[in-house]
Design a protein around this motif. Structure first.
Motif, short mmCIF file in Angstrom:
data_model
loop_
_atom_site.label_atom_id
_atom_site.label_comp_id
_atom_site.label_asym_id
_atom_site.label_seq_id
_atom_site.Cartn_x
_atom_site.Cartn_y
_atom_site.Cartn_z
N ARG A 247 0.83 -1.21 0.00
CA ARG A 247 0.00 0.00 0.00
C ARG A 247 0.87 1.26 0.00
O ARG A 247 0.57 2.22 -0.72
CB ARG A 247 -0.91 -0.02 1.23
N ILE A 248 1.95 1.24 0.79
CA ILE A 248 2.87 2.39 0.82
C ILE A 248 3.51 2.59 -0.54
O ILE A 248 3.60 3.72 -1.05
CB ILE A 248 3.95 2.19 1.90
N GLY A 249 3.97 1.49 -1.16
CA GLY A 249 4.57 1.58 -2.49
C GLY A 249 3.59 2.13 -3.51
O GLY A 249 3.96 2.94 -4.38
N LYS A 250 2.33 1.70 -3.40
CA LYS A 250 1.29 2.19 -4.32
C LYS A 250 1.08 3.69 -4.15
O LYS A 250 0.93 4.42 -5.14
CB LYS A 250 0.00 1.42 -4.02
N ILE A 251 1.10 4.16 -2.90
CA ILE A 251 0.93 5.59 -2.63
C ILE A 251 2.11 6.38 -3.19
O ILE A 251 1.93 7.45 -3.79
CB ILE A 251 0.80 5.83 -1.11
N ILE A 252 3.33 5.86 -3.00
CA ILE A 252 4.53 6.55 -3.51
C ILE A 252 4.46 6.69 -5.02
O ILE A 252 4.73 7.77 -5.58
CB ILE A 252 5.81 5.79 -3.09
N LEU A 253 4.09 5.62 -5.71
CA LEU A 253 3.99 5.67 -7.18
C LEU A 253 2.88 6.61 -7.62
O LEU A 253 2.99 7.26 -8.67
CB LEU A 253 3.75 4.27 -7.74
N THR A 254 1.81 6.68 -6.83
CA THR A 254 0.72 7.61 -7.15
C THR A 254 1.22 9.05 -7.07
O THR A 254 0.82 9.91 -7.87
CB THR A 254 -0.46 7.42 -6.17
N ILE A 255 2.11 9.33 -6.12
CA ILE A 255 2.68 10.68 -5.97
C ILE A 255 3.71 10.95 -7.07
O ILE A 255 3.76 12.05 -7.63
CB ILE A 255 3.34 10.84 -4.58
N VAL A 256 4.51 9.93 -7.40
CA VAL A 256 5.58 10.08 -8.40
C VAL A 256 5.01 10.30 -9.80
O VAL A 256 5.58 11.06 -10.60
CB VAL A 256 6.51 8.85 -8.39
N ARG B 163 2.24 0.15 -10.24
CA ARG B 163 1.19 0.45 -9.25
C ARG B 163 0.11 -0.63 -9.26
O ARG B 163 -0.38 -1.04 -8.21
CB ARG B 163 0.57 1.82 -9.54
#
Length: 306
Positions: free
Chosen positions: A103-112, A207
């Motif tokens: 979930r954290i990785g998904k959020i980071i990619l959403t921001i990137v 993502r």
């Protein structure tokens, strides 16, 4: 797990009380109680009688764990395959940790992702407004100029008659000058934009992989068993998406390689192949587990002493 624990599990799995089992074996209820607590051990004729009652092998009663699931009744199998409480705790902790990390990785990619899109949108503006002519780096629309000089084969950059000592910036200027010498600006913009589009697609796919990973371990954490068709599909989709995400960066790298005039390796690395094979192997393992579970109605979680 010893004889007493096995006997208790089989008795409860068959929904028998100690009195009912004692009546079937033709012994007292106290004898069954002592067998289960380990205070006493039944004679061989009683063990054989217990095997007949529970439709199991002697090994299933006397070994540390019940081995032959096929010899047990359906209700018994449901109870037998449950993980012990310590194992349940570890499994739930691990699945929850992986779920949170995904979930954290998904959020980071959403921001990137929007940052990459913003950079992609600014690339044409940069290329068309930053030029190198007559040994000068010029930013159109401003009076800013950087002199490009050579001193004994070393590059010297001067801004407002002051030398720029940043070596990385010098390398960037040299590379940009080389690119402009070999490509027209429209062609350069086309190459870079295609490369960025591939990068955006790769991020979106990554993502999606993390989303499937999150859902997979969410199901493992919350469900009775990991062996479900939904989880099998999550693993297969991750495998397919990983194949695409391995290929796409190579294409993007090739685009930049054409621009930068450098050789780019388009082949798969051994580690990439291992990752793909591992995921497909996991999907087949889960399919096999799913078929076994259809026979046993097995569950991982719950009170192991029920």
């Amino acid at each position: 797990m010893k004889f007493g624990d096995n006997l208790k599990k089989l008795r409860k799995g068959n929904k028998l009380s100690q009195e009912e089992l004692a009546e079937k074996v033709k012994v007292s209820r106290q004898s069954v109680s002592k067998w289960e607590t380990g205070e006493a051990y039944p004679e061989m004729n009683n063990i054989l009688e217990l095997c007949k009652i529970f439709h199991c092998n002697i090994n299933d009663l006397v070994n540390d764990s019940i081995l032959d699931l096929d010899s047990l009744g359906e209700e018994v199998r449901i109870n037998v395959v449950k993980l012990k409480k310590g194992q349940q705790k570890k499994m739930k902790g691990l699945s929850k940790a992986i779920m949170v990390l995904a979930r954290i990785g998904k959020i980071i990619l959403t921001i990137v992702l929007p940052i990459i899109i913003l950079v992609m949108a600014s690339v044409p503006f940069f290329i068309y407004n930053v030029d190198i002519k007559n040994d000068e780096l010029i930013i159109k629309g401003t009076k800013e100029k950087i002199e490009i000089l050579s001193d004994n084969s070393d590059l010297v950059l001067k801004y407002n008659n002051k030398e720029i000592d940043d070596e990385e910036f010098k390398e960037l200027v040299v590379k940009y000058k080389e690119i402009l010498d070999n490509h027209s600006k429209p062609l350069l913009v086309g190459y870079v934009e295609v490369a960025f589009i591939i990068l955006v697609i790769t991020v979106i796919l990554c993502r999606a992989i993390l989303k499937h990973l999150e859902e997979l371990f969410k199901n493992i954490n919350n469900g009775d068993t990991p062996f479900t068709l939904v989880n099998i599909n999550h693993i297969k989709r991750m495998a397919y998406l990983m194949i695409i995400t391995i290929i796409l960066p190579n294409i993007s790298g090739a685009m930049f390689g054409i621009i930068m005039r450098t050789d780019i390796d388009m082949g798969f690395e051994m580690y990439d192949i291992i990752e793909i094979l591992f995921l497909f192997s996991m999907s087949y393992i889960f399919e096999y587990g799913y078929e076994l579970q259809l026979d046993s109605n097995g569950k991982m979680y719950g009170d192991e002493n029920e």
